[in-house]
Design an enzyme around this catalytic site. Structure first.
Site, PDB file in Angstrom:
ATOM      1  N   SER A  72       0.845  -1.196   0.000  1.00 46.05           N
ATOM      2  CA  SER A  72       0.000   0.000   0.000  1.00 46.05           C
ATOM      3  C   SER A  72       0.881   1.247   0.000  1.00 46.05           C
ATOM      4  O   SER A  72       1.679   1.444   0.924  1.00 46.05           O
ATOM      5  CB  SER A  72      -0.891   0.010   1.247  1.00 46.05           C
ATOM      6  OG  SER A  72      -1.367   1.330   1.453  1.00 46.05           O
ATOM      7  N   SER A 129     -16.912   6.171   1.245  1.00 48.18           N
ATOM      8  CA  SER A 129     -16.785   4.753   0.881  1.00 48.18           C
ATOM      9  C   SER A 129     -15.435   4.362   0.320  1.00 48.18           C
ATOM     10  O   SER A 129     -15.342   3.647  -0.682  1.00 48.18           O
ATOM     11  CB  SER A 129     -17.888   4.345  -0.101  1.00 48.18           C
ATOM     12  OG  SER A 129     -19.107   4.418   0.535  1.00 48.18           O
ATOM     13  N   SER A 130     -14.375   4.799   1.004  1.00 43.27           N
ATOM     14  CA  SER A 130     -13.048   4.337   0.581  1.00 43.27           C
ATOM     15  C   SER A 130     -12.939   2.826   0.772  1.00 43.27           C
ATOM     16  O   SER A 130     -12.266   2.151  -0.003  1.00 43.27           O
ATOM     17  CB  SER A 130     -11.956   5.055   1.374  1.00 43.27           C
ATOM     18  OG  SER A 130     -12.134   4.850   2.752  1.00 43.27           O
ATOM     19  N   ASP A 175     -23.012   1.068  -1.082  1.00 40.50           N
ATOM     20  CA  ASP A 175     -21.653   1.548  -1.378  1.00 40.50           C
ATOM     21  C   ASP A 175     -20.943   0.622  -2.363  1.00 40.50           C
ATOM     22  O   ASP A 175     -20.302   1.072  -3.319  1.00 40.50           O
ATOM     23  CB  ASP A 175     -20.826   1.652  -0.082  1.00 40.50           C
ATOM     24  CG  ASP A 175     -21.541   2.467   0.984  1.00 40.50           C
ATOM     25  OD1 ASP A 175     -22.485   3.196   0.642  1.00 40.50           O
ATOM     26  OD2 ASP A 175     -21.155   2.363   2.163  1.00 40.50           O
TER      27      ASP A 175
HETATM   28  C1  GLA Z   1     -23.508   3.687   5.143  1.00 38.59           C
HETATM   29  C2  GLA Z   1     -23.712   2.235   4.737  1.00 38.59           C
HETATM   30  C3  GLA Z   1     -24.669   2.136   3.561  1.00 38.59           C
HETATM   31  C4  GLA Z   1     -25.962   2.917   3.837  1.00 38.59           C
HETATM   32  C5  GLA Z   1     -25.647   4.324   4.341  1.00 38.59           C
HETATM   33  C6  GLA Z   1     -26.879   5.078   4.770  1.00 38.59           C
HETATM   34  O1  GLA Z   1     -22.845   4.378   4.131  1.00 38.59           O
HETATM   35  O2  GLA Z   1     -22.475   1.657   4.370  1.00 38.59           O
HETATM   36  O3  GLA Z   1     -24.948   0.783   3.275  1.00 38.59           O
HETATM   37  O4  GLA Z   1     -26.790   2.227   4.732  1.00 38.59           O
HETATM   38  O5  GLA Z   1     -24.751   4.303   5.433  1.00 38.59           O
HETATM   39  O6  GLA Z   1     -27.691   5.326   3.680  1.00 38.59           O
END
Ligand code: GLA
Length: 398
Positions: A72, A129-130, A175
């Protein structure tokens, strides 16, 4: 697709210098921002996110054995694991690729080992969402190294399984799905029950992601509590998930419900409607209506679902006060992290400056602000995009 040549170059050069040969493949998978449909995915509902132009990248070359060795560049650390003997280790970045390997193998896929170099420019821990990006990039790497046909929704589900059962975070499927199926210039409506998708061309305006610079420790427990409350609401209506409750049925019986569970259910039911409404408005290229629905979504998340914070509210207020803002809301799980705004493109520069200043003035915190473009989901770079490394890389080790 507009390739981020900078990260591509870094992983390709990193691979060549570490392993003495050009990489065989380069893969990437994006982070995401959700425009509408919050806390609906685990209720079998609808979401309308877009993949962003920030991603996890891996340059890799297959190995003859079944080991994975991954360096990494973000952590300046090399880790390895054996596909014959996967074991959970202490919490660290390598548990993501390891968990993905476990999920893929447990679904019957046969995997080959590889050497790789990874780098990610999705800010970590900001709610963009990394981790899903890293999971999908790893899945794409395994698919490339092992000759597995890429089936985006299936891979998203397996990466969600890795996150739920290996990493231990009880997230829904949004995500991973958007990181798998994102489309340049489009938001994607995802039906989280049957995983069907519909790409919707982006209406006029720029998407601005505004990081409050706050994180909450209790996100996981509060998230699980919300999930349990939603399940209680579904049980009250005797349906598998809140997705199945129509507004009319809710209005007929809401007074019989526990007041907290009632508010949670109202958020989810109205949020599903807003998500459809936002998609329709996007199709009409009606950015004002998309913005109005984003504003309503924030109110619902703040008052009914109770996942906003003083800083998220301050950021949303700062955004709405600026000229040219169609609408703004918190985005992601809540309890800190980011808000998102849809802003007229001709004033977006002034918007970024004004929001930074106002937020800093109001909270004493320095925000990070990103103007994001809608990007493609997990992909394999073409040979053309890293031709230089194929022709000029140092000779392979024996
Ligand atoms: C986080 C979770 C998702 C979703 C959102 C809220 O990002 O990883 O799956 O539930 O919260 O919408």
């Amino acid at each position: 697709m507009a390739v981020n040549q900078c990260l591509l170059d870094q992983v390709a050069a990193g691979y060549a210098s570490r392993f003495g040969a050009p990489p065989r493949h380069i893969v990437s998978a994006p982070g995401r921002v959700n425009l509408m449909g919050e806390h609906t995915d685990y209720n079998g509902g609808l979401v309308l996110p877009m993949a962003i132009d920030r991603a996890a990248w891996i340059a890799l070359g297959p190995r003859a054995d079944r080991k994975v060795r991954l360096h990494s560049l973000d952590f300046e650390e090399t880790a390895s694991f054996d596909l014959e003997d996967l074991r959970k280790g202490v919490a660290s970045w390598v548990e993501y690729p390891k968990g993905v390997a476990w999920a893929l193998q447990s679904s019957g896929l046969s995997l080959r080992g590889w050497d790789g170099v990874a780098k990610c420019d999705v800010p970590m821990g900001a709610g963009l969402s990394s981790s899903a990006a890293f999971e999908l990039a790893t899945a794409r790497a395994f698919a490339a190294a092992s000759g597995i046909e890429w089936d985006a929704p299936r891979m998203a589900l397996l990466c969600q399984k890795a996150e739920n059962q290996w990493v231990g975070v009880n997230c829904g499927v949004m995500d991973q799905m958007i990181s798998a199926v994102g489309r340049e210039g489009h938001a994607v409506l995802i039906d989280c029950r049957d995983l069907t998708t519909q790409a919707v061309a982006f209406p006029p305006g720029s998407v601005v992601v505004m990081d409050t610079a706050t994180r909450r420790d209790l996100v996981d427990s509060a998230y699980n509590e919300r999930r349990a409350q939603c399940e209680a609401a579904a049980a009250f209506f005797d349906v598998p998930a809140l997705r199945d409750v129509e507004m009319s049925a809710f209005l007929t019986r809401e007074k019989e419900m526990d007041p907290t569970v009632r508010r949670r259910a109202r958020h989810v039911i109205t949020e599903n409607q807003r998500t459809l409404g936002a998609m329709e408005a996007m199709k009409r290229r009606d950015s004002a209506e998309v913005g109005r629905l984003m504003n309503q979504s924030h109110e619902s998340l703040r008052d009914d679902f109770e996942v906003s914070t003083a800083q998220l509210n301050a950021m949303v207020d700062a955004a709405r006060r600026m000229p040219g803002c169609f609408g703004a809301r918190m985005t992601g799980a809540g309890f800190g992290g980011c808000a998102v705004a849809l802003v007229r493109s001709d004033v977006v520069k002034a918007f970024v400056e004004g929001v930074s200043l106002n937020y800093k003035r109001g909270t004493g915190l320095a925000p990070k602000i990103y103007i994001c473009q809608a990007a493609n989901g997990a992909s394999l770079a073409t040979d053309e995009s890293y031709r230089t490394y194929k022709t000029h890389a140092p000779p392979s080790n024996p």
